[in-house]
Write a protein that holds these residues in place. Structure first.
Motif, mmCIF file in Angstrom:
data_model
loop_
_atom_site.group_PDB
_atom_site.id
_atom_site.type_symbol
_atom_site.label_atom_id
_atom_site.label_comp_id
_atom_site.label_asym_id
_atom_site.label_seq_id
_atom_site.Cartn_x
_atom_site.Cartn_y
_atom_site.Cartn_z
ATOM 1 N N THR A 31 42.590 64.386 39.486
ATOM 2 C CA THR A 31 41.269 64.981 39.307
ATOM 3 C C THR A 31 40.841 64.830 37.851
ATOM 4 O O THR A 31 41.602 65.141 36.937
ATOM 5 C CB THR A 31 41.296 66.478 39.670
ATOM 6 N N LEU A 32 39.640 64.344 37.656
ATOM 7 C CA LEU A 32 39.136 64.127 36.291
ATOM 8 C C LEU A 32 37.811 64.852 36.122
ATOM 9 O O LEU A 32 37.019 64.932 37.063
ATOM 10 C CB LEU A 32 38.890 62.641 36.058
ATOM 11 N N GLN A 33 37.594 65.352 34.929
ATOM 12 C CA GLN A 33 36.323 66.003 34.630
ATOM 13 C C GLN A 33 35.554 65.169 33.605
ATOM 14 O O GLN A 33 36.101 64.794 32.577
ATOM 15 C CB GLN A 33 36.588 67.403 34.059
ATOM 16 N N GLY A 34 34.328 64.857 33.901
ATOM 17 C CA GLY A 34 33.515 64.084 32.967
ATOM 18 C C GLY A 34 32.141 64.704 32.821
ATOM 19 O O GLY A 34 31.948 65.886 33.096
ATOM 20 N N THR A 35 31.195 63.893 32.411
ATOM 21 C CA THR A 35 29.823 64.379 32.247
ATOM 22 C C THR A 35 29.001 63.990 33.474
ATOM 23 O O THR A 35 28.913 62.798 33.795
ATOM 24 C CB THR A 35 29.190 63.730 30.998
ATOM 25 N N PRO A 36 28.403 64.975 34.163
ATOM 26 C CA PRO A 36 27.597 64.614 35.328
ATOM 27 C C PRO A 36 26.280 64.006 34.861
ATOM 28 O O PRO A 36 25.567 64.620 34.075
ATOM 29 C CB PRO A 36 27.345 65.971 35.998
ATOM 30 N N VAL A 37 25.974 62.800 35.284
ATOM 31 C CA VAL A 37 24.738 62.172 34.801
ATOM 32 C C VAL A 37 23.743 61.843 35.903
ATOM 33 O O VAL A 37 22.584 61.563 35.629
ATOM 34 C CB VAL A 37 25.012 60.904 33.958
ATOM 35 N N SER A 38 24.193 61.845 37.132
ATOM 36 C CA SER A 38 23.262 61.620 38.229
ATOM 37 C C SER A 38 23.751 62.445 39.414
ATOM 38 O O SER A 38 24.837 62.195 39.949
ATOM 39 C CB SER A 38 23.203 60.125 38.572
ATOM 40 N N PRO A 39 22.979 63.466 39.808
ATOM 41 C CA PRO A 39 23.490 64.424 40.781
ATOM 42 C C PRO A 39 23.676 63.848 42.174
ATOM 43 O O PRO A 39 23.072 62.840 42.531
ATOM 44 C CB PRO A 39 22.412 65.518 40.786
ATOM 45 N N GLY A 40 24.511 64.531 42.933
ATOM 46 C CA GLY A 40 24.764 64.103 44.310
ATOM 47 C C GLY A 40 26.256 63.946 44.546
ATOM 48 O O GLY A 40 27.059 64.057 43.626
ATOM 49 N N TYR A 41 26.596 63.732 45.796
ATOM 50 C CA TYR A 41 28.000 63.674 46.200
ATOM 51 C C TYR A 41 28.299 62.335 46.846
ATOM 52 O O TYR A 41 27.585 61.907 47.753
ATOM 53 C CB TYR A 41 28.286 64.813 47.188
ATOM 54 N N ALA A 42 29.341 61.662 46.379
ATOM 55 C CA ALA A 42 29.688 60.358 46.948
ATOM 56 C C ALA A 42 31.157 60.349 47.334
ATOM 57 O O ALA A 42 31.995 60.766 46.547
ATOM 58 C CB ALA A 42 29.429 59.264 45.916
ATOM 59 N N SER A 43 31.435 59.887 48.536
ATOM 60 C CA SER A 43 32.843 59.672 48.865
ATOM 61 C C SER A 43 32.961 58.242 49.348
ATOM 62 O O SER A 43 32.082 57.741 50.061
ATOM 63 C CB SER A 43 33.309 60.657 49.938
ATOM 64 N N GLY A 44 34.001 57.573 48.916
ATOM 65 C CA GLY A 44 34.136 56.178 49.316
ATOM 66 C C GLY A 44 35.416 55.566 48.808
ATOM 67 O O GLY A 44 36.361 56.269 48.434
ATOM 68 N N THR A 45 35.409 54.233 48.772
ATOM 69 C CA THR A 45 36.594 53.484 48.365
ATOM 70 C C THR A 45 36.486 53.131 46.894
ATOM 71 O O THR A 45 35.447 52.642 46.451
ATOM 72 C CB THR A 45 36.648 52.159 49.162
ATOM 73 N N LEU A 46 37.556 53.352 46.171
ATOM 74 C CA LEU A 46 37.534 53.069 44.736
ATOM 75 C C LEU A 46 37.547 51.558 44.474
ATOM 76 O O LEU A 46 38.401 50.838 44.977
ATOM 77 C CB LEU A 46 38.767 53.717 44.089
#
Ligand code: PEP
Ligand code: MG
Length: 629
Positions: A31-46
């Motif tokens: 789990t990493l914490q960064g700066t949110p720059v564009s809202p929304g939720y994405a789940s997918g393949t890295l």
């Protein structure tokens, strides 16, 4: 920024069967914490993308028996690069003219230069360097020798040599399997050190569900692009690429700024719940879409859209906006191999102006930056550009005139067209640009005057404002760059929130001064920087006297929703207090004074997150931030 690994019980089929045989392995999520720059939720393949940065070529040695292979790689790179340059030359000759096209003759001559070729071949044979290392070192020496020559001609040659060298290096590096982002699997979450806008536009965006980068901040051009494309994105994710395996499931929360690689089942469930909550709030705001944007006391705030291409006008229309406040035109250059002709540009502008009519469309002339410039211009991405905005454009008169001509032609058919000049710093350069508009208008027989605007995004423009407002029909505050140049903060810095910059009392006072000067001259003023898309900032700006905001279309619903819950009196008082408070104190104050209904919505907003803690960023890093999905 923090990294944490999460050990969780496994619940997938494979894990369950492993458990039956007593081999209970730990599930490790990152789990990493960064700066949110564009809202929304994405789940997918890295999908891991390692950009070939041609300016940073590591020295690599080869075995003697690899020399022949490297020589043929080098020869192939020359052939490919020469083919590409010949094509560009043809296009420039057809679109712009023979004089400009002849620049590329010099490039072709350099590519085939026997001296350069024999030097590189010698480094391969004698020093056992690989082709790209040998070329990079030879180019460096060559450019240093030319620079030492010291005159303008030599300097121009250095630019040409860099361009040629970079092109060749790109071919060599790409040969090593680092392909651009054209073929992506569906639902890709892109992980990269950083992405340039040209890399972003070269992706097959239909298949991109999220973007995660180690570098970059909320006003980086890629973040802006992601927001306007509605792609959830998080930047400033330190350690993202370390040990990351392509193909792993990845959850990206562009609202809170977290990324979870290889999530556990409970994390997936929690993520799905947050996503539902987000979608419900979006739905709530959409219901207000066709109402005018007014404060609770009735004060009207015009809400316009920032767009990057003609097709984006549809988004502005969907959100019932009052036209386009900022059409950034750089994109059409970034994806072109040669300068687009006035006819090509005009086609784009007409399409946009037609879709927007009768509401105004504000076309900003190109504003290239180190991370946002066309490949046909010889600019080294590794070194900062000497000039920006209007000053840069005036140095490229042909390119600039061709764009002005295209805008004027568009205005002939669509009187809702307006022109906007970026990064104005003095009235005399603005006058030069106005003279070009006048000449093009006469040549193109434009009957009505074309409304002209100036972007105020440097302290120089604020000092020159009394003269500037006399020359233009409107001004637009670019607070992304104004914050950068006023506060001495890099625009692309990871970890800074938009509000952290925008709530700086000096920036607020600068905006107030701009509004007052413009009002005295009866000159309409708008804000088109990213802070206008942050609902809490939009109300502060209204309190400072701003009556027109230009926002990313996807952010329009939340901005409208926020403004419709605030009275002018509340906004004025909040702005007044913020002008005399530290940004973190101002944010706390704002959160306490806004109506509860709005607080709930804003708690889902990315831009207020860091300021809520009330700690300066270095302390936040030391204290860590919660690693929630
Ligand atoms: C700004 O600087 O605020 C702005 C709107 O211009 P850009 O982001 O395109 O530099
Ligand atoms: Mg700017």
């Amino acid at each position: 920024m923090s990294i944490s690994t999460h050990a969780a019980d496994f619940t997938s089929q494979a894990d369950l069967s492993a458990g039956l045989f007593g081999k209970k392995e730990k599930h490790t999520a990152k789990t990493l914490q960064g700066t949110p720059v564009s809202p929304g939720y994405a789940s997918g393949t890295l999908v891991i993308y390692r950009s070939p940065r041609v300016s940073v070529i590591e020295r690599r040695f080869i075995e003697p028996d690899e020399v022949e292979k490297e020589l043929s790689r080098f020869a192939a790179a020359i052939d490919h690069a020469a083919g590409e340059v010949s094509l560009i030359r043809q296009q420039v000759a057809a679109d712009v003219g023979e004089t400009e096209a002849s620049i590329f003759d010099a490039h072709l001559a350099m590519l085939r230069d026997p001296l350069l070729n024999s030097h590189v071949q010698e480094r391969l044979r004698k020093d056992n360097l690989c082709a790209e290392s040998a070329l990079a070192e030879e180019m460096k020496t060559f450019c240093e020798q030319l620079t030492a020559g010291g005159n303008d001609y030599m300097r121009e040659l250095v630019m040409d040599a860099r361009d040629v060298g970079n092109r060749l290096l790109r071919h060599l590096v790409l040969d090593e399997g680092q392909r651009p982002l054209a073929n992506l699997p569906e639902n890709s979450v892109i992980a990269a050190r950083d992405l340039t806008p040209s890399e972003t536009v070269s992706m097959n965006l239909d298949n991109v569900s999220g973007i995660a980068t180690e570098q970059g901040g909320p006003t980086s051009h890629t973040a802006i692009l992601a927001r306007s494309l509605g792609i959830p994105a998080v930047t400033g994710l330190t350690g993202l690429l370390e040990g990351a395996t392509p193909g792993t499931v990845c959850l990206l929360n562009g609202t809170k700024g977290t990324v979870v690689i290889n999530p556990s089942e409970p994390q997936r469930k929690r993520f799905a719940g947050l996503r539902r909550q987000f979608e419900q709030s979006q739905h709530l705001m959409r219901q207000m879409e066709n109402r005018a944007c007014r404060l609770t006391n009735g004060t009207r705030i015009k809400l316009r859209a920032n767009i990057n291409q003609a097709g984006d006008v549809n988004l502005a229309n969907e959100h019932h906006l009052d036209g386009i406040g900022l059409y950034r035109t750089e994109l059409m250059y970034l994806s072109a191999l040669s300068p687009p002709s006035p006819a090509t540009q005009c086609r784009h502008f007409r399409r946009a102006a037609g879709a927007c009519a009768p509401r105004p469309i504000t076309i900003r002339t190109f504003d290239f930056a180190a991370d946002k410039h066309p490949s046909f211009l010889s600019i080294d991405p590794a070194s900062p550009m000497e000039l920006r905005g209007l000053q840069f454009a005036l140095n490229y008169p042909r390119l600039f005139k061709s764009q002005i001509r295209a805008i004027v032609r568009c205005a002939r058919d669509f009187p809702n067209t307006r022109i906007l000049f970026p990064m104005v710093t003095g009235w005399w350069e603005l006058q030069e640009a106005l003279d070009l508009v006048k000449a093009a208008s006469e040549e193109e027989k434009l009957e009505q005057p074309l409304p002209v605007g100036a972007m105020i995004e440097t302290p120089a423009a604020i000092f020159a404002l009394p003269e500037i407002v006399k020359l233009v029909d409107f001004i637009s505050i670019g607070c992304n760059d104004l914050a950068r140049f006023t506060l001495a903060r890099e625009r692309n810095t990871a970890g800074q929130t938009i509000s952290e910059n925008a709530l700086h009392p000096s920036l607020l006072r600068a905006i107030q001064q701009i509004v007052r000067t413009a009002e005295q001259a009866n000159c309409p003023v708008s804000i088109c920087g990213e802070a206008a898309s942050a609902p809490i900032m939009a109300s502060v700006f209204a309190g400072l006297g701003i009556r027109e905001l230009s926002v990313s279309p996807a952010r329009a619903p939340v901005v409208r929703y926020a403004l419709r819950h605030v009275s002018l009196e509340t906004a004025v008082n909040a702005a007044e207090r913020a002008m005399h408070a530290a940004p973190s104190a101002a944010m706390k104050d704002l959160q306490q004074t806004i109506p509860e209904e709005l607080q709930k919505i804003l708690s889902l907003e990315p831009v207020t997150k860091h300021l809520r803690s009330g700690l300066p960023s270095h302390q936040r890093a030391a204290n860590g931030v919660p690693a929630a999905s």
